[in-house]
Enzyme design. Structure first.
Site, mmCIF file in Angstrom:
data_model
loop_
_atom_site.group_PDB
_atom_site.id
_atom_site.type_symbol
_atom_site.label_atom_id
_atom_site.label_comp_id
_atom_site.label_asym_id
_atom_site.label_seq_id
_atom_site.Cartn_x
_atom_site.Cartn_y
_atom_site.Cartn_z
ATOM 1 N N GLY A 1 5.222 0.208 -10.883
ATOM 2 C CA GLY A 1 3.991 0.166 -11.589
ATOM 3 C C GLY A 1 4.214 0.658 -13.036
ATOM 4 O O GLY A 1 3.158 0.218 -13.837
ATOM 5 N N PHE B 1 1.073 -14.109 -17.073
ATOM 6 C CA PHE B 1 0.460 -13.090 -16.209
ATOM 7 C C PHE B 1 -0.787 -13.800 -15.492
ATOM 8 O O PHE B 1 -1.549 -14.612 -15.976
ATOM 9 C CB PHE B 1 -0.183 -12.150 -17.119
ATOM 10 N N HIS C 1 -0.536 -10.183 -3.781
ATOM 11 C CA HIS C 1 0.646 -9.656 -3.937
ATOM 12 C C HIS C 1 1.228 -9.544 -2.364
ATOM 13 O O HIS C 1 0.746 -8.833 -1.526
ATOM 14 C CB HIS C 1 0.548 -8.261 -4.333
ATOM 15 N N LYS D 1 0.326 0.417 -4.846
ATOM 16 C CA LYS D 1 -0.349 -0.087 -3.621
ATOM 17 C C LYS D 1 -1.156 0.918 -3.047
ATOM 18 O O LYS D 1 -0.818 1.999 -2.927
ATOM 19 C CB LYS D 1 0.801 -0.634 -2.736
ATOM 20 N N ASN E 1 13.149 -5.506 -3.672
ATOM 21 C CA ASN E 1 13.430 -4.090 -3.280
ATOM 22 C C ASN E 1 14.313 -3.833 -2.517
ATOM 23 O O ASN E 1 14.408 -4.141 -1.234
ATOM 24 C CB ASN E 1 11.895 -3.385 -3.104
ATOM 25 N N ARG F 1 15.616 -1.381 -0.710
ATOM 26 C CA ARG F 1 15.503 -0.108 0.101
ATOM 27 C C ARG F 1 14.477 -0.497 1.021
ATOM 28 O O ARG F 1 13.756 -1.296 1.346
ATOM 29 C CB ARG F 1 14.624 0.879 -0.980
ATOM 30 N N VAL G 1 7.550 2.086 1.387
ATOM 31 C CA VAL G 1 6.616 2.783 1.826
ATOM 32 C C VAL G 1 5.662 2.201 2.950
ATOM 33 O O VAL G 1 5.532 2.865 4.235
ATOM 34 C CB VAL G 1 5.432 3.141 0.678
#
Lengths: 446, 163
Positions: free
Chosen positions: A165, A202, A208, A237, A289, A291, A294
């Site tokens: 973010g 934007f 999302h 998030k 991402n 990885r 979360v």
């Protein structure tokens, strides 16, 4: 399979990784700073190694200490969790140079996808839809002005190395553009060590939605459905769920197929997430991402697949042998040590009472306990409350019940629980038609 | 004075490793206080970590009384001084190479800034240097031992004691 894995992280995710290792019969080494010497992950680990003082750059981000700890304890693989060094291609390379398996994609794939401008270019080439914006980086204020005029305001300027973010500026008025361009570059340089930026249109009200993929070393890629992460404050998030509610079936399928194609195009290996903006019935690629995320438990709950276990299996060179078969609905709420009434200001302190919820289909991933001191040195995530139910109304009711059970008290301690309960009660969320503007509309954040 | 950790902190078997290491750390802290305390300087300190054993011996007949500095056995009665701790995770070495003379052994007088050991991390040899001039009273880590951040390595009794 490995017999010893080093967990290069802290908090709930370090414990999460240790737990999968234990179930697989893998010995665990947990590294920790002096602030985490008595953490839940340290207590659960077979071996603990103190690697540095509280500041992350001298402990959890300090590659030499991690590698030394791995070599000294006989670890064969390093699981980086999320954050810290999890998406650092240099660290992955250092691991490889020292004969350690980095649990994640190959360094060159991570380097290509970690730079958001080059990831965008790679995915455009693979046929994924993008929002109108710069083809690669924007390298001058004049170029930014010309491009913004072409794609139309509002625009968002993003640091190519940004994340979490940070390093993003929305520009609504052409007069603010040059200043925003300069300040985003400055933040990129200061926070991520890279000043290059790119630009996109934007979308004021978008959802999302991200797709979880798993890829093995033999070119096999599967998707494990999507997650909606539209409940955000300051681009971070708060609530995630799977499957994404009210998403047309054809769109769901197209997003999954695009993600698998994108992963194959770049030779992806391991667990990864393709993030998209969904506007009306169209989707636009944002970033990948590299990885474990979360919010991975919601995917685990609907698929019955342990993602950390799969990461370790892929890293050990085993082929994938699973396919997507989602069932029911799962929600995750992030309980952060923050004061929602004070613009989500972190509220660190000593926890007096900590009673997590239980009951049917309720999972709590946390490293906290009574007597644990929340350190101001790290992020504020305290616990993830995850529920499963056969349908969304039951899942929302179950989450409401679970959060109401959760007791966390201590001097100066505030959590996001009251704000989460308010969000669960909004008509938009109940209907599953909310977008990323939900929290700012509620007036609980700036 | 000798402090003898009988288990290594790294690579040991669970389950109580973290607890045990914390015990050792706590023991080291308490011992420091103890030997500097009003009971006077100890002549002998033994510490074990496995089953937690501490032995402190004061000069006979002087227990409870403050021993003026400068008295007592020159070698054994040195007070606990500056504890040098590992600044990084790595491997501790007492000498520049295997078989070479140690940088510093118990009883050696060292100058401020003098090298007294090495912590090797990522093939880089990081010198461990004396923070003050004084006498090495203990070497707490074994040659070739894996050490973690902040682990005590040596103790140096400063040369000039304040009266």
């Amino acid at each position: 399979m490995f017999d010893t894995v080093l967990v290069a992280n802290r908090g709930e995710i370090a414990l999460r990784v240790v737990r999968s290792c234990q179930e697989m019969g893998i010995r665990t080494v947990v590294v920790h700073s002096t602030a985490d010497a008595d953490s839940a992950a340290v207590r659960a680990a077979d071996v603990a190694v103190q690697i540095g003082p509280p500041p992350a750059r001298r402990s959890y981000l300090f590659a030499p200490a991690l590698v030394e700890a791995a070599l000294a304890t006989g670890a064969q693989a390093v699981h980086p969790g999320y954050g810290f060094l999890s998406e650092d291609p240099d660290f992955a390379e250092i691991c490889a140079d020292n004969g350690l398996v980095f649990v994640g994609p190959p360094p060159e794939v991570m380097a290509r996808l970690g730079d958001k401008a080059s990831a965008r270019a790679a995915m455009a080439e693979a046929g994924l839809p993008l929002l109108p914006g710069s083809r690669s980086t924007v390298d001058s204020a004049a170029e930014a002005t010309a491009l913004a005029a072409e794609i139309g305001y509002p625009v968002i300027i993003k640091a190519t190395a940004g994340g979490g973010g940070r390093g993003m500026t929305v520009v609504r008025d052409p007069r603010d553009l040059a200043k925003a361009y300069r300040s985003t570059r400055a933040v990129g340089q200061a926070v991520f060590g890279n000043s290059s930026v790119y630009m996109e249109r934007f979308c004021e009200s978008a959802r999302h939605v991200e797709v979880q993929v798993l890829a093995d070393s033999y070119g096999e890629v599967v998707h494990l459905g999507e997650r909606d992460c539209s409940v955000q404050r300051r681009h971070q998030k708060l609530i995630e769920e799977s499957p994404a509610p009210e998403l047309p079936e054809s769109l769901r399928r197209r997003m999954a197929e695009a993600s698998v194609a994108g992963a194959k195009a770049v030779g992806y290996v391991g667990a990864g997430t393709f993030e998209y903006l969904v506007v009306d019935d169209e989707f636009y690629f944002m970033e990948i991402n590299c990885r474990i995320q979360v919010e991975h438990p919601v995917t685990e709950m609907v698929t019955g697949i342990d993602l950390v276990r799969e990461q370790l299996r892929v890293a050990a060179g085993l082929p994938l042998s699973l396919e997507f078969d989602g069932r029911g609905v799962s929600l995750e709420c992030r309980v952060n040590a923050e004061d929602p009434d004070r613009d989500y200001l972190p509220a660190a302190g000593l926890i007096d009472e900590f009673v997590p919820p239980g009951g049917p289909f309720t999972r709590v991933d946390t490293h906290a306990r009574a007597g644990w001191r929340i350190s101001p040195d790290y992020d504020s995530l305290l616990a993830k409350v995850v529920v499963w139910a056969p349908d969304r109304p039951q899942a929302v009711a179950r989450m409401r019940r679970a959060l109401s059970e959760f007791r966390i008290t201590g001097k100066g301690i505030r959590t996001t629980i009251p704000a989460l309960l308010r969000i669960l009660d909004t008509p938009e969320f109940v209907k599953g038609v909310h977008d990323t503007s939900l929290i700012s509309k509620l007036g609980t954040a700036t | 004075m000798s402090i003898v950790p009988d288990r290594l902190p790294l690579g040991e078997e669970p389950p109580s490793l973290a607890d045990e290491r914390e015990t050792v750390r706590e023991l080291c802290r308490s011992l420091g206080d103890l030997v500097r305390g009003p009971a006077g300087r100890a002549t002998r300190v033994v510490m074990a970590a496995g089953s937690v054993r501490v032995e402190v011996e004061w000069p006979v007949g002087e227990a409870g009384s403050v021993v003026p500095s400068g008295e007592g056995n020159a070698l054994e009665a040195e007070p606990t001084g500056e504890v040098l701790r590992a600044e990084m995770v790595g491997t501790f070495y007492v000498a520049a190479e295997p078989g070479a003379r140690p940088f510093a052994a118990v009883g050696d007088v060292v100058a401020q800034g003098q090298q007294v050991g090495i912590v090797e991390a990522m093939k880089l040899m990081n010198a461990v240097v004396a923070p003050c001039a004084g006498t090495v009273t203990e070497v707490l880590a074994a040659d070739g031992q894996a050490v973690e951040y902040d682990q005590p390595l040596l103790v140096i009794a400063p040369a000039e004691q304040e009266e």
